[in-house]
Design a protein around this motif. Structure first.
Motif, PDB file in Angstrom:
ATOM      1  N   ALA A 221       0.722  -1.148  -0.159  1.00 14.19           N
ATOM      2  CA  ALA A 221       0.052   0.113  -0.162  1.00 14.19           C
ATOM      3  C   ALA A 221       0.872   1.153   0.004  1.00 14.19           C
ATOM      4  N   ILE A 222       1.893   1.187   0.663  1.00  9.30           N
ATOM      5  CA  ILE A 222       3.062   2.262   0.817  1.00  9.30           C
ATOM      6  C   ILE A 222       3.653   2.476  -0.539  1.00  9.30           C
ATOM      7  N   GLU A 223       3.762   1.664  -1.206  1.00  4.00           N
ATOM      8  CA  GLU A 223       4.600   1.548  -2.504  1.00  4.00           C
ATOM      9  C   GLU A 223       3.610   2.035  -3.744  1.00  4.00           C
ATOM     10  N   ARG A 224       2.419   1.764  -3.612  1.00  4.52           N
ATOM     11  CA  ARG A 224       1.420   2.168  -4.380  1.00  4.52           C
ATOM     12  C   ARG A 224       0.799   3.766  -4.192  1.00  4.52           C
ATOM     13  N   GLY A 225       0.747   3.871  -3.136  1.00  3.31           N
ATOM     14  CA  GLY A 225       0.201   5.067  -2.490  1.00  3.31           C
ATOM     15  C   GLY A 225       0.973   6.526  -2.561  1.00  3.31           C
ATOM     16  N   ALA A 226       1.724   6.731  -3.247  1.00  3.01           N
ATOM     17  CA  ALA A 226       2.652   7.836  -3.457  1.00  3.01           C
ATOM     18  C   ALA A 226       1.775   9.052  -3.353  1.00  3.01           C
ATOM     19  N   ASP A 227       0.589   9.375  -4.015  1.00  2.00           N
ATOM     20  CA  ASP A 227      -0.057  10.273  -4.163  1.00  2.00           C
ATOM     21  C   ASP A 227      -1.024  10.560  -2.724  1.00  2.00           C
ATOM     22  N   ARG A 228      -1.566   9.413  -2.634  1.00  2.88           N
ATOM     23  CA  ARG A 228      -2.564   9.268  -1.393  1.00  2.88           C
ATOM     24  C   ARG A 228      -1.976   8.232  -0.614  1.00  2.88           C
ATOM     25  N   PRO A 229      -1.339   8.544   0.313  1.00  4.44           N
ATOM     26  CA  PRO A 229      -0.630   7.399   1.264  1.00  4.44           C
ATOM     27  C   PRO A 229      -1.696   6.675   2.169  1.00  4.44           C
ATOM     28  N   PRO A 230      -1.631   5.445   2.543  1.00  2.00           N
ATOM     29  CA  PRO A 230      -2.577   4.872   3.352  1.00  2.00           C
ATOM     30  C   PRO A 230      -2.650   5.381   4.994  1.00  2.00           C
ATOM     31  N   ALA A 231      -4.031   5.026   5.447  1.00  9.02           N
ATOM     32  CA  ALA A 231      -3.942   5.274   6.783  1.00  9.02           C
ATOM     33  C   ALA A 231      -3.816   4.030   7.685  1.00  9.02           C
ATOM     34  N   VAL A 232      -3.403   4.112   8.843  1.00  2.00           N
ATOM     35  CA  VAL A 232      -3.258   2.573   9.739  1.00  2.00           C
ATOM     36  C   VAL A 232      -3.756   3.223  10.846  1.00  2.00           C
ATOM     37  N   ALA A 233      -4.664   2.068  11.688  1.00  2.00           N
ATOM     38  CA  ALA A 233      -5.017   2.210  12.782  1.00  2.00           C
ATOM     39  C   ALA A 233      -4.898   0.886  13.673  1.00  2.00           C
ATOM     40  N   ILE A 234      -4.476   1.382  14.873  1.00  2.00           N
ATOM     41  CA  ILE A 234      -4.435   0.137  15.977  1.00  2.00           C
ATOM     42  C   ILE A 234      -5.390   0.194  17.006  1.00  2.00           C
ATOM     43  N   VAL A 235      -6.132  -0.814  16.826  1.00  2.00           N
ATOM     44  CA  VAL A 235      -7.141  -1.207  17.846  1.00  2.00           C
ATOM     45  C   VAL A 235      -6.938  -2.007  18.847  1.00  2.00           C
ATOM     46  N   ASP A 236      -7.259  -1.665  20.340  1.00  2.00           N
ATOM     47  CA  ASP A 236      -7.126  -2.515  21.494  1.00  2.00           C
ATOM     48  C   ASP A 236      -8.257  -2.696  22.168  1.00  2.00           C
ATOM     49  N   ILE A 237      -8.510  -3.842  22.805  1.00  2.00           N
ATOM     50  CA  ILE A 237      -9.566  -4.025  23.484  1.00  2.00           C
ATOM     51  C   ILE A 237      -9.514  -3.494  24.958  1.00  2.00           C
ATOM     52  N   ASP A 238     -10.304  -2.866  25.397  1.00  2.00           N
ATOM     53  CA  ASP A 238     -10.089  -1.940  26.790  1.00  2.00           C
ATOM     54  C   ASP A 238     -10.162  -3.055  27.724  1.00  2.00           C
ATOM     55  N   MET A 285      -6.052   1.164   5.447  1.00  2.00           N
ATOM     56  CA  MET A 285      -7.034   1.770   4.949  1.00  2.00           C
ATOM     57  C   MET A 285      -6.138   2.665   3.652  1.00  2.00           C
ATOM     58  N   PRO A 286      -6.123   1.779   2.736  1.00  2.00           N
ATOM     59  CA  PRO A 286      -5.102   2.468   1.472  1.00  2.00           C
ATOM     60  C   PRO A 286      -6.106   3.470   0.953  1.00  2.00           C
ATOM     61  N   ALA A 320      -2.965   6.737  12.378  1.00  2.00           N
ATOM     62  CA  ALA A 320      -1.872   7.657  11.805  1.00  2.00           C
ATOM     63  C   ALA A 320      -2.005   7.340  10.202  1.00  2.00           C
ATOM     64  N   VAL A 321      -1.708   8.436   9.686  1.00  2.00           N
ATOM     65  CA  VAL A 321      -1.421   8.201   7.936  1.00  2.00           C
ATOM     66  C   VAL A 321       0.274   8.507   7.737  1.00  2.00           C
ATOM     67  N   GLN A 322       0.382   7.651   6.621  1.00  3.82           N
ATOM     68  CA  GLN A 322       1.715   7.539   6.391  1.00  3.82           C
ATOM     69  C   GLN A 322       2.644   8.605   6.041  1.00  3.82           C
ATOM     70  N   HIS A 323       3.630   9.113   6.331  1.00  4.44           N
ATOM     71  CA  HIS A 323       4.281  10.292   5.857  1.00  4.44           C
ATOM     72  C   HIS A 323       5.174   9.949   4.712  1.00  4.44           C
ATOM     73  N   ALA A 324       5.376  11.008   3.999  1.00  2.43           N
ATOM     74  CA  ALA A 324       6.252  10.679   2.701  1.00  2.43           C
ATOM     75  C   ALA A 324       7.547  10.199   3.315  1.00  2.43           C
ATOM     76  N   GLY A 325       8.037   9.290   2.678  1.00  2.83           N
ATOM     77  CA  GLY A 325       9.661   8.644   3.105  1.00  2.83           C
ATOM     78  C   GLY A 325       9.372   7.810   4.295  1.00  2.83           C
ATOM     79  N   GLU A 326       8.348   7.846   4.727  1.00  2.36           N
ATOM     80  CA  GLU A 326       8.130   7.039   6.189  1.00  2.36           C
ATOM     81  C   GLU A 326       8.138   5.602   5.984  1.00  2.36           C
ATOM     82  N   SER A 327       8.963   4.735   6.649  1.00  2.14           N
ATOM     83  CA  SER A 327       8.656   3.274   6.685  1.00  2.14           C
ATOM     84  C   SER A 327       7.416   2.707   7.370  1.00  2.14           C
TER      85      SER A 327
END
Length: 354
Positions: A221-238, A285-286, A320-327
């Motif tokens: 998703a990062i490789e394909r999303g140069a113009d619109r980077p993917p969003a990533v959410a981590i979900v934890d059960i309280d 979420m690409p 978080a949304v992936q920043h340009a150049g971010e791994s």
């Protein structure tokens, strides 16, 4: 400890084993790889491909400890070959009269858990096992048991191919026939590899993709999303630990499965939801703007809070949304930091990483 009995067909079984001419041969990477996959799927520290000779258990592959062979009378696998069509699972060797006094249980490596799938010859004799074991008691989920059986069949195919290769060397004049047989076996191996690859990318409890599958999808998703980077959410059960402590692990598993169902319903066709470990899940979420991703997370949080579970269940989410150049790992770390903020602020909320 109870010494293993001899199979009723012991003479024929030993003759079948000798036909493969594999005893006392060097270690081979193909067998090591299958043991590694078995250990990874079943979550054990040790594993082996064993062959049961007349007086000894010999290891074609052994991981997690050192050795070439052990006495047959002390071998867990010598019991396992007595039931060629069944998986032998010992959840706690200290509670099993067959093994509680076994030297491998009472001394190093202090085996408590064992699971062995018999290796069958082409004519149905149990030659040994593909087994996994650990110094802690344990269990096998249904998917893990099925994967161990699939891997044991693949070990059997490897044995057949070794025999075929040897016969090809001895009978070059018949090489066309043997090459056709090899092609059949390789086709079977390729199909099993496809099935095993799917199993190693799926969480056996929830049926969601696992951490390995997520890593591959996020990198793509990062490789394909140069113009619109993917969003990533981590979900934890309280307060998930309280669910396990108060209601039991079966109820905890039910909560995980129910949450997996909600995640699958909310993100099918619009991304990926994966089990990341324990009570944590990750949503990929690409091609999703931050505002839309945050709205989807809020919908998810409310949907979980209204689940008819019979006990209160809420989730905290770091986005978080992936920043340009971010791994990929850097993006996940920012999402994880946002998750900790959500917990610190009282849980049952979505926090967006800066």
């Amino acid at each position: 400890m109870i010494k293993p009995a001899l199979p009723a067909n012991e003479a024929e079984r030993l003759a079948a084993l000798q036909r493969y001419r594999i005893l006392d041969t060097p270690r081979e990477q193909e067998f090591e790889d299958l043991v590694t996959i078995a250990r990874t799927i079943c979550g054990t520290s040790m594993g082996a491909v064993t062959l049961i000779d007349s007086e000894r258990q010999w290891f074609k592959s052994l991981q997690g400890l050192e050795g070439e062979q052990t006495p047959r009378d002390e071998a867990f696998c010598a019991h396992a070959i007595l039931q060629p069509t069944h998986l032998t699972v010992v959840e706690d060797a200290c509670q099993d009269e067959r093994f509680r006094g076994n030297p491998s249980v009472t001394a190093d490596p202090f085996i408590r858990f064992y699971a062995g799938a018999p290796l069958l010859s082409s004519d149905g004799y149990a030659l040994g096992t593909l087994c996994v074991f650990d110094s802690n008691p344990g269990q096998l989920a249904l998917g893990q048991a099925e994967a161990l059986w699939a891997l044991s069949r693949q070990v059997g195919l490897m044995l057949e191919m070794r025999g075929l290769r040897r016969r090809i060397d001895l009978h070059q004049g018949e090489h066309d026939w043997y090459e056709a047989r090899l092609a059949e076996y390789y086709a079977q191996l390729e199909q099993q590899n496809v099935e095993l690859s799917e199993q190693t990318r799926t969480d056996p409890l929830t049926g969601l993709p696992n951490r390995r599958a997520l890593s591959a999808a996020l990198a793509e998703a990062i490789e394909r999303g140069a113009d619109r980077p993917p969003a990533v959410a981590i979900v934890d059960i309280d307060h998930f630990k309280q669910v396990n402590d108060i209601h039991g692990h079966d109820e905890g598993d039910r909560v995980l499965v129910e949450l997996a169902g909600v995640l699958r319903a909310h993100f099918a066709g619009r991304g990926m939801a994966a089990r990341y470990g324990g009570e944590e899940f990750v949503i990929l979420m690409p091609d999703t703007p931050l505002a839309q991703a945050e709205l989807q997370c809020q919908y998810l949080r409310e949907a979980v809070a209204h689940l008819p579970m019979g006990l209160p269940v809420t989730i905290s989410i770091g986005l978080a949304v992936q920043h340009a150049g971010e791994s990929a790992q850097e993006t996940l770390r920012r999402a994880d930091a946002a998750l900790y903020q959500a917990k610190a602020q009282g849980r049952d909320r979505v926090v967006v990483a800066g």
